[in-house]
Design a protein around this motif. Sequence first.
Motif, PDB file in Angstrom:
ATOM      1  N   VAL A  22       0.022  16.004   0.606  1.00 11.85           N
ATOM      2  CA  VAL A  22       0.577  16.062  -0.740  1.00 11.85           C
ATOM      3  C   VAL A  22       0.717  17.520  -1.139  1.00 11.85           C
ATOM      4  CG1 VAL A  22       0.272  15.292  -3.110  1.00 11.85           C
ATOM      5  CG2 VAL A  22      -0.689  13.984  -1.238  1.00 11.85           C
ATOM      6  N   LYS A  24      -2.766   2.619   1.006  1.00 12.76           N
ATOM      7  CA  LYS A  24      -2.808   1.256   0.497  1.00 12.76           C
ATOM      8  C   LYS A  24      -1.534   0.503   0.893  1.00 12.76           C
ATOM      9  CE  LYS A  24      -3.923  -0.796  -3.960  1.00 12.76           C
ATOM     10  NZ  LYS A  24      -4.114  -0.445  -5.381  1.00 12.76           N
ATOM     11  N   GLN A  25      -0.386   1.198   0.772  1.00 11.11           N
ATOM     12  CA  GLN A  25       0.891   0.580   1.151  1.00 11.11           C
ATOM     13  C   GLN A  25       0.910   0.219   2.624  1.00 11.11           C
ATOM     14  OE1 GLN A  25       4.368   2.854   0.029  1.00 11.11           O
ATOM     15  NE2 GLN A  25       3.506   3.232  -2.000  1.00 11.11           N
ATOM     16  N   GLN A  26       0.428   1.164   3.452  1.00 16.24           N
ATOM     17  CA  GLN A  26       0.421   0.895   4.896  1.00 16.24           C
ATOM     18  C   GLN A  26      -0.455  -0.310   5.235  1.00 16.24           C
ATOM     19  OE1 GLN A  26      -0.800   4.719   6.219  1.00 16.24           O
ATOM     20  NE2 GLN A  26       1.283   5.492   6.447  1.00 16.24           N
ATOM     21  N   GLU A  49      -1.170  -2.843   3.234  1.00 11.23           N
ATOM     22  CA  GLU A  49      -0.449  -4.051   2.808  1.00 11.23           C
ATOM     23  C   GLU A  49       0.604  -4.441   3.830  1.00 11.23           C
ATOM     24  OE1 GLU A  49      -0.776  -3.073  -1.973  1.00 11.23           O
ATOM     25  OE2 GLU A  49       1.160  -2.955  -0.953  1.00 11.23           O
ATOM     26  N   LEU A  64      -2.442   6.027  -2.348  1.00 13.16           N
ATOM     27  CA  LEU A  64      -1.459   4.961  -2.559  1.00 13.16           C
ATOM     28  C   LEU A  64      -0.685   4.691  -1.276  1.00 13.16           C
ATOM     29  CD1 LEU A  64      -0.057   5.735  -6.125  1.00 13.16           C
ATOM     30  CD2 LEU A  64      -1.716   4.009  -5.448  1.00 13.16           C
ATOM     31  N   ALA A  65      -0.375   5.752  -0.526  1.00 13.53           N
ATOM     32  CA  ALA A  65       0.361   5.581   0.724  1.00 13.53           C
ATOM     33  C   ALA A  65      -0.474   4.769   1.720  1.00 13.53           C
ATOM     34  CB  ALA A  65       0.712   6.945   1.312  1.00 13.53           C
ATOM     35  N   ARG A  75       6.077   4.304  -5.177  1.00 14.19           N
ATOM     36  CA  ARG A  75       5.979   3.958  -3.746  1.00 14.19           C
ATOM     37  C   ARG A  75       6.744   4.975  -2.909  1.00 14.19           C
ATOM     38  NH1 ARG A  75       3.936  -1.431  -3.324  1.00 14.19           N
ATOM     39  NH2 ARG A  75       4.321  -1.378  -1.102  1.00 14.19           N
ATOM     40  N   ARG A  82       0.775  -7.888   6.025  1.00 18.18           N
ATOM     41  CA  ARG A  82       1.940  -8.759   5.963  1.00 18.18           C
ATOM     42  C   ARG A  82       2.506  -9.008   7.360  1.00 18.18           C
ATOM     43  NH1 ARG A  82       5.524  -5.964   2.402  1.00 18.18           N
ATOM     44  NH2 ARG A  82       3.676  -5.660   1.128  1.00 18.18           N
ATOM     45  N   SER A 133       4.831  11.715   0.522  1.00 14.62           N
ATOM     46  CA  SER A 133       3.619  12.508   0.724  1.00 14.62           C
ATOM     47  C   SER A 133       3.094  12.342   2.140  1.00 14.62           C
ATOM     48  CB  SER A 133       2.550  12.129  -0.297  1.00 14.62           C
ATOM     49  OG  SER A 133       1.901  10.944   0.108  1.00 14.62           O
ATOM     50  N   VAL A 134       3.351  11.175   2.745  1.00 12.17           N
ATOM     51  CA  VAL A 134       2.918  10.950   4.124  1.00 12.17           C
ATOM     52  C   VAL A 134       3.822  11.709   5.074  1.00 12.17           C
ATOM     53  CG1 VAL A 134       2.596   9.242   5.925  1.00 12.17           C
ATOM     54  CG2 VAL A 134       1.995   8.695   3.563  1.00 12.17           C
ATOM     55  N   ALA A 162       4.805   8.190  -2.740  1.00  9.83           N
ATOM     56  CA  ALA A 162       3.667   8.057  -1.829  1.00  9.83           C
ATOM     57  C   ALA A 162       4.142   8.183  -0.383  1.00  9.83           C
ATOM     58  CB  ALA A 162       2.963   6.729  -2.058  1.00  9.83           C
ATOM     59  N   GLN A 163       5.288   7.545  -0.078  1.00  6.51           N
ATOM     60  CA  GLN A 163       5.847   7.631   1.271  1.00  6.51           C
ATOM     61  C   GLN A 163       6.187   9.077   1.629  1.00  6.51           C
ATOM     62  OE1 GLN A 163       5.900   5.432   3.685  1.00  6.51           O
ATOM     63  NE2 GLN A 163       4.772   4.156   2.245  1.00  6.51           N
ATOM     64  N   LEU A 192      -1.632  10.245  -4.367  1.00  6.68           N
ATOM     65  CA  LEU A 192      -0.435   9.819  -3.630  1.00  6.68           C
ATOM     66  C   LEU A 192      -0.798   9.390  -2.207  1.00  6.68           C
ATOM     67  CD1 LEU A 192       2.417  12.187  -4.824  1.00  6.68           C
ATOM     68  CD2 LEU A 192       2.235   9.733  -5.145  1.00  6.68           C
ATOM     69  N   GLN A 193      -1.689  10.143  -1.572  1.00 10.07           N
ATOM     70  CA  GLN A 193      -2.113   9.768  -0.214  1.00 10.07           C
ATOM     71  C   GLN A 193      -2.866   8.443  -0.210  1.00 10.07           C
ATOM     72  OE1 GLN A 193      -4.118  13.436   0.738  1.00 10.07           O
ATOM     73  NE2 GLN A 193      -2.571  13.968   2.268  1.00 10.07           N
TER      74      GLN A 193
END
Lengths: 260, 76
Positions: A251, B54-56, B58, B51-52, A239, B62, A245-246, A242-243, B48-49
């Motif tokens: 990336v 996807k996190q945002q 989520e 996944l990022a 996680r 929430r 990379s933003v 990934a953060q 990675l992008q």
Amino acid sequence: MFKWLDPYAKPETLYRICGLWFPWLMTLAVLTLLLSTVWGLGFTPADYQQGDSYRIIHIHVPAAIWSMGAYSSMAIAAFIALVWQIKVAQWAVGAIAPIGAVYTLIALLTGMAWGKPMWGTWWVWDARLTSELILLFLYLGVIALSGAFADRQLGAKASALLAVVGVVNLPIIHFSVEWWNTLHQGATITKFAKPSIDPSMLWPLLLGILGFALLLAALTCLRLRTAILLNEQHRPWVRALAQQSVHKGSVPQTNAGRGV
Amino acid sequence: MPEFYFESLSAFWQMGGYALFVWLSFGSTYGLLAALWWFSQRSQSRILQDLAKKQQREHRVRAQQQLEEENNEPKT
């Protein structure tokens, strides 16, 4: 006894190690393959019987050898995954399978292109050719099974099981030219006898074998990194990556040498 | 040092009459290897992008849920 191996089974450590190794392995692989191809295509004499068609040997034999080498490594990883329940070994199975499948396809295609001018046919149901074709189906089976179940764990287990059982095909491929009267010729290089190939042709062939091995290692590293990220996506360290990379905007191209 | 075997560049391309088979082999080999590398590299540089993102997503979901719960509370 195997304590020293423990850190390599930790996904985060393995991800980092693969990231460090990949650029070196890939560079070496490309250089070796380039050298082998240029040398084998232009700087060796033609064969006294087969003329210039024999030059296909410089990719056909390395691809065929490592199609079996890749299968062995995949099966060992599958065995480790099944017996000791080590996750990264499971992911390695999925990382290696497509590389092995491509190598097998290359061995078959180059063999066909070599068989047409020398044997007069693209394909015969000869023991060597047939067992190599079965190897391709085994790879495809391993790839297909891992995605065939709604439960990813179950699919992984089934594909690992197939990979282990399929090992029985390897000695059949290897000894097919001795056990049966095949159209395919016997081994050119063996561990026990003097190679039946002139040294001027042997060197580019050995370089080719080395190049395909390095490429197999490099691509395994690359694909394993992707598999680790995918499977560990809910862990804090992924996680965080990934953060990052933003925040960096994009990336890093290969993440090469950055140690991340 | 090995010498260039062929007499000319055109002789090299002709491969002693086996041009089709030799170039077909080398072409398909490097084509397949390049494709394998390209696909593997692409999924590695995209993951990675993805996944990022996807996190945002989520995170947004929430936050939205929290907001709705807060809005609902005074009524009940």
